[in-house]
Design an enzyme around this catalytic site. Sequence first.
Site, PDB file in Angstrom:
ATOM      1  N   LYS A 146       7.918  15.260  14.722  1.00  0.00           N
ATOM      2  CA  LYS A 146       8.516  15.211  16.050  1.00  0.00           C
ATOM      3  C   LYS A 146       9.004  16.590  16.469  1.00  0.00           C
ATOM      4  O   LYS A 146       8.747  17.042  17.591  1.00  0.00           O
ATOM      5  CB  LYS A 146       9.672  14.208  16.024  1.00  0.00           C
ATOM      6  N   ARG A 174      17.511  12.446  16.801  1.00  0.00           N
ATOM      7  CA  ARG A 174      16.267  11.779  16.429  1.00  0.00           C
ATOM      8  C   ARG A 174      15.818  12.242  15.051  1.00  0.00           C
ATOM      9  O   ARG A 174      15.707  13.432  14.800  1.00  0.00           O
ATOM     10  CB  ARG A 174      15.162  12.127  17.434  1.00  0.00           C
ATOM     11  N   GLY A 207      10.311   3.150   8.729  1.00  0.00           N
ATOM     12  CA  GLY A 207      11.378   2.638   7.879  1.00  0.00           C
ATOM     13  C   GLY A 207      12.671   3.428   7.984  1.00  0.00           C
ATOM     14  O   GLY A 207      13.664   3.096   7.350  1.00  0.00           O
ATOM     15  N   MET A 218      15.769   6.048   9.987  1.00  0.00           N
ATOM     16  CA  MET A 218      16.818   5.899  10.984  1.00  0.00           C
ATOM     17  C   MET A 218      16.254   5.915  12.390  1.00  0.00           C
ATOM     18  O   MET A 218      15.378   6.698  12.706  1.00  0.00           O
ATOM     19  CB  MET A 218      17.836   7.029  10.861  1.00  0.00           C
ATOM     20  N   ARG A 230       2.238  13.376  19.487  1.00  0.00           N
ATOM     21  CA  ARG A 230       1.773  13.279  18.095  1.00  0.00           C
ATOM     22  C   ARG A 230       0.370  12.673  18.095  1.00  0.00           C
ATOM     23  O   ARG A 230      -0.027  12.030  19.060  1.00  0.00           O
ATOM     24  CB  ARG A 230       2.718  12.438  17.253  1.00  0.00           C
ATOM     25  N   HIS A 288      -4.911 -10.770  -8.946  1.00  0.00           N
ATOM     26  CA  HIS A 288      -6.289 -11.104  -9.296  1.00  0.00           C
ATOM     27  C   HIS A 288      -7.092 -11.483  -8.049  1.00  0.00           C
ATOM     28  O   HIS A 288      -8.190 -10.985  -7.819  1.00  0.00           O
ATOM     29  CB  HIS A 288      -6.292 -12.252 -10.306  1.00  0.00           C
ATOM     30  N   SER A 347     -24.396   5.429 -16.896  1.00  0.00           N
ATOM     31  CA  SER A 347     -23.537   5.162 -15.760  1.00  0.00           C
ATOM     32  C   SER A 347     -22.179   4.784 -16.308  1.00  0.00           C
ATOM     33  O   SER A 347     -22.080   4.218 -17.394  1.00  0.00           O
ATOM     34  CB  SER A 347     -24.175   4.071 -14.902  1.00  0.00           C
ATOM     35  N   CYS A 398     -20.328   2.780 -11.583  1.00  0.00           N
ATOM     36  CA  CYS A 398     -20.345   1.506 -10.894  1.00  0.00           C
ATOM     37  C   CYS A 398     -19.039   0.805 -11.221  1.00  0.00           C
ATOM     38  O   CYS A 398     -18.311   1.209 -12.099  1.00  0.00           O
ATOM     39  CB  CYS A 398     -21.526   0.665 -11.324  1.00  0.00           C
ATOM     40  N   TYR A 417     -23.984   9.697  -8.380  1.00  0.00           N
ATOM     41  CA  TYR A 417     -23.829   8.623  -7.395  1.00  0.00           C
ATOM     42  C   TYR A 417     -22.624   7.758  -7.714  1.00  0.00           C
ATOM     43  O   TYR A 417     -22.100   7.789  -8.825  1.00  0.00           O
ATOM     44  CB  TYR A 417     -25.084   7.748  -7.335  1.00  0.00           C
TER      45      TYR A 417
HETATM   46  P1  ADP Z   1      10.710   7.012  17.540  1.00  0.00           P
HETATM   47  O1  ADP Z   1      10.409   7.833  16.366  1.00  0.00           O
HETATM   48  O2  ADP Z   1      11.088   5.622  17.207  1.00  0.00           O
HETATM   49  O3  ADP Z   1       9.667   7.125  18.607  1.00  0.00           O
HETATM   50  P2  ADP Z   1      12.335   8.698  19.227  1.00  0.00           P
HETATM   51  O4  ADP Z   1      13.224   9.709  18.640  1.00  0.00           O
HETATM   52  O5  ADP Z   1      11.074   9.212  19.796  1.00  0.00           O
HETATM   53  O6  ADP Z   1      12.075   7.605  18.128  1.00  0.00           O
HETATM   54  O7  ADP Z   1      13.184   7.968  20.343  1.00  0.00           O
HETATM   55  C1  ADP Z   1      13.295   6.619  20.643  1.00  0.00           C
HETATM   56  C2  ADP Z   1      13.320   6.453  22.151  1.00  0.00           C
HETATM   57  O8  ADP Z   1      14.346   7.231  22.747  1.00  0.00           O
HETATM   58  C3  ADP Z   1      12.021   6.890  22.768  1.00  0.00           C
HETATM   59  O9  ADP Z   1      11.667   6.001  23.789  1.00  0.00           O
HETATM   60  C4  ADP Z   1      12.353   8.238  23.341  1.00  0.00           C
HETATM   61  O10 ADP Z   1      11.552   8.530  24.435  1.00  0.00           O
HETATM   62  C5  ADP Z   1      13.819   8.107  23.716  1.00  0.00           C
HETATM   63  N1  ADP Z   1      14.474   9.416  23.659  1.00  0.00           N
HETATM   64  C6  ADP Z   1      14.621  10.201  22.587  1.00  0.00           C
HETATM   65  N2  ADP Z   1      15.225  11.365  22.899  1.00  0.00           N
HETATM   66  C7  ADP Z   1      15.449  11.319  24.228  1.00  0.00           C
HETATM   67  C8  ADP Z   1      16.032  12.217  25.162  1.00  0.00           C
HETATM   68  N3  ADP Z   1      16.466  13.421  24.803  1.00  0.00           N
HETATM   69  N4  ADP Z   1      16.101  11.827  26.449  1.00  0.00           N
HETATM   70  C9  ADP Z   1      15.644  10.626  26.823  1.00  0.00           C
HETATM   71  N5  ADP Z   1      15.093   9.730  26.010  1.00  0.00           N
HETATM   72  C10 ADP Z   1      14.990  10.064  24.710  1.00  0.00           C
HETATM   73 MG    MG Z   2       9.190   8.297  19.781  1.00  0.00          MG
END
Ligand code: ADP
Ligand code: MG
Length: 878
Positions: free
Chosen positions: A28, A98, A107, A109, A342, A458, A774, A831, A851
């Site tokens: 990110k 974030r 999984g 935060m 991404r 299994h 083989s 194989c 192979y």
């Molecule tokens: P995830 O990894 O779950 O996508 P994000 O960090 O991208 O988590 O954020 C979750 C939501 O919060 C997303 O919809 C994102 O667009 C929104 N968001 C994150 N940062 C901002 C920000 N600075 N302003 C507005 N919306 C945000």
């Molecule tokens: Mg996101």
Amino acid sequence: MARKGRAQKWVYLFSEGSKDLRDLLGGKGAGVAEMTRAGMPVPPGLTITTEACREYYARGKRLPEGLWEQVEKALAAVEKKTGKHLGDAANPLLVSVRSGAKFSMPGMMDTVLNLGLNQKTLDGLRKLTGDERFALDAYRRFIQMFGKIVKGIDGELFEEALTEAKRRAGAKTDPELKPAQLRKLVDEFKAIYRKETKEDFPEDPKRQLRQAVEAVFASWNTPRAVAYRRLEKIPDDLGTAVNVQMMAFGNMAVDSGTGVAFTRNPITGRKELYGDFLANAQGEDVVAGIRNTEPISGLKRRLPGVYRQFEEYAARLEKHYRDVQDLEFTVERGKLWMLQTRSAKRTGEAAVNIAVDMVREGLIKRPEAVARVEPRQLEQLIHPRVDPAARLEPIGKGVPASPGAATGQAVFDADTAEEWGKQGRAVILVRVETNPNDVHGMIEAKGILTSTGGTASHAALVARGMGRPCIVGASAIHVDLKERALSSNGHTVRQGEEITIDGTTGNVYLGRVSMIEPKPTPNLKTLLRWADEIRRLEVWANADYPRDALKARENGAQGIGLCRTEHMFMEEERLPVVQAMILADSAEEREKQLEKLLPIQRGDFEGILRTMRGLPVVIRLIDPPLHEFLPNYDDLVAETTELRITGKHPHKLAELEKLKARVEELREANPMLGLRGCRLSILFPEITRMQVRAIMEAACDLKKQRVDARPEIMIPLVGSLSELRAVKLELEPVAEQVQKEKGVRVRYKFGTMIEIPRAALTAAEIAEDAQFFSFGTNDLTQTTFGFSRDDAEGKFIVRYLEKGILKQNPFETIDEKGVGRLMADLEIGICGEHGGDPESIRLCHQLGLDYVSCSPFRVPVARLAAAQAVVAEGVSTK
Ligand code: ADP
Ligand code: MG
Ligand code: MG
């Protein structure tokens, strides 16, 4: 490695990072930095590095030295750029916090939005926007997210209070709540916070930020995150970055909104902007599904100027990254803010189409296209699946263990499955679990469903090997073997009633449902053709029957690497003859039964050799211990005991007693290491002499019909040269004799399977008498580890994987260090189930094998994986 000392840089401004710093800034962070560099409007912010996270753990969960000072300094730069200040009552900066590891990890935060709000800044926000309701709503969301995500308070507590507030106000949706009602709700949220944490909600924005940052670091090691890493094979020591970024408000007014979009359709691969837009909302509303989103065209209609700008950025980003992007954005009062870019996750179909299209568009080269498609994703394309457009409600769900969908009548034991299957009925074998005694039923079933077990059980392994759809561990489904019925979710399915399983999703459906049949699309064919141009490793298939061989050929197999002859013995009409042969008192009696088997086997081989004409077919002589063809010993004990007690049918009793005595003789303490493989040829040479005769007669007959048959006769489980010699001495004269009788000569070979460590170690010597080799990686894994596969997978492999004692199930992916080392000095084929495993294929390529041989369904997967092994070496035509 974390460098110590003051010089260490823990914090990067978005303007300092780039896409090449993904290890350090996380996916990110690298994405927002890259967009910032490209001059796109990204809310300013900073990224705390993954290195800082690792250091946090190294220091016993304390923030690294100097980190906080750097955060404050970077924050000051962000404040300067935005003109707002954290905690400033007049013009407050609000931020999102974030998490973002190198690989996207659901999984971990979640994101905290609106951080920086407190009693004072709330007032500032209200004045600044002139919208009290908006300000209060932002505040209550912040308390809720902070409480839940940073402090781990049960989110339900907040949701209940919100629902109650709406009920009191007679409001249907959140935005209908009036300021006074929201103010009360904020107080209630703070009370919940106090009650659960025994502290007041933090007023100081810097303290809020610090707690949130530490919570992100701590979330790296929650059980949820650890479990996800196990599943996705992500290393534990990468750490996560933290992004702190100015908030953009999509919920400020009608000319605001938020959305997600892909630069191409991630389901079909079509070249079109594909996504969702939600007017007047914050990002999390889209995910939470509180309100119905509209397609991205909604943005075009509402804010055409913004749409055009977004479209342009989307196109630029795709070109820049040379891959489909998954974008997040927010519009605040008509201004577009880019929040994330991404590489997009996509279906197998989309992956293939996009890769091929991008080559045509000149965006990427062929080797890159080949490398872009996950080999396992191809499996989605080569198996039938439930039509997603049908939107069906499943009656239960389990672990998807082998892809594809199948409909059939439910049966609850292997014998019935076999019986019905042979009658041409489609059956789904339903069991609590399976074991080797069920395999004959699994062969005939269209799909397998078990209520227990995991992806290494299994059932899962056998089903994958056979290319049968399979679901395991469907714990919500109650399987009653006595009643021959399953029940789930209020539905009952009895033996003979139809169900459908989808091994790609793990869903179980009632009755017959509409399916999508796989057809290799032109794009898939193109991609595989490119793969064939690149790869060096040949791809062969394992096939026991002509129909499997046909499938293999259609899928591009260059030979049959393993044709097992024992399945042929197991078939219903033949088994009595096989049993009579085994039970024979004299050599003459045995010869008599073998004579009956000869034409049957000849027919088997003729079919498969004909289908594979022009290509080599490795036929393995009988391998399993003979008692596997006889009734189960414990069953015989039970039956004879019962007959003895009742005194009825004395004649039958005598017969069964004789059978029991023979089974007892053949019984072994350790069948896996017992009288099997080439050892059978030495003790009962007449059996394999018959097999060689059948193979050679079939080949000669075909030759006379001008069909180019190329049998390669494989002698299994050889441990020494003298063993192989003894067997060849018996069998070679038969091959010569048959050719003399038939008056033609055919190309044939004798070879062996390296599946005992001793054979691997003395291979140079064994090679004197073997025209081909083989690897039998299944037995080689068993004997190298000293694991018997069924016991290991049934009893302890799962635990070994959980405890990290084994990184991978060695029966799924070749153990590189041990088994791989035994394989290293021989340039031959392999194989066994490993032949279809992409990682094992890479190893085989590196070891220089000729192979791999895998199940016919996996051939396209293996072709792609073999090409990727070349591309990964970086010597391609890039
Ligand atoms: P995830 O990894 O779950 O996508 P994000 O960090 O991208 O988590 O954020 C979750 C939501 O919060 C997303 O919809 C994102 O667009 C929104 N968001 C994150 N940062 C901002 C920000 N600075 N302003 C507005 N919306 C945000
Ligand atoms: Mg996101
Ligand atoms: Mg073997």
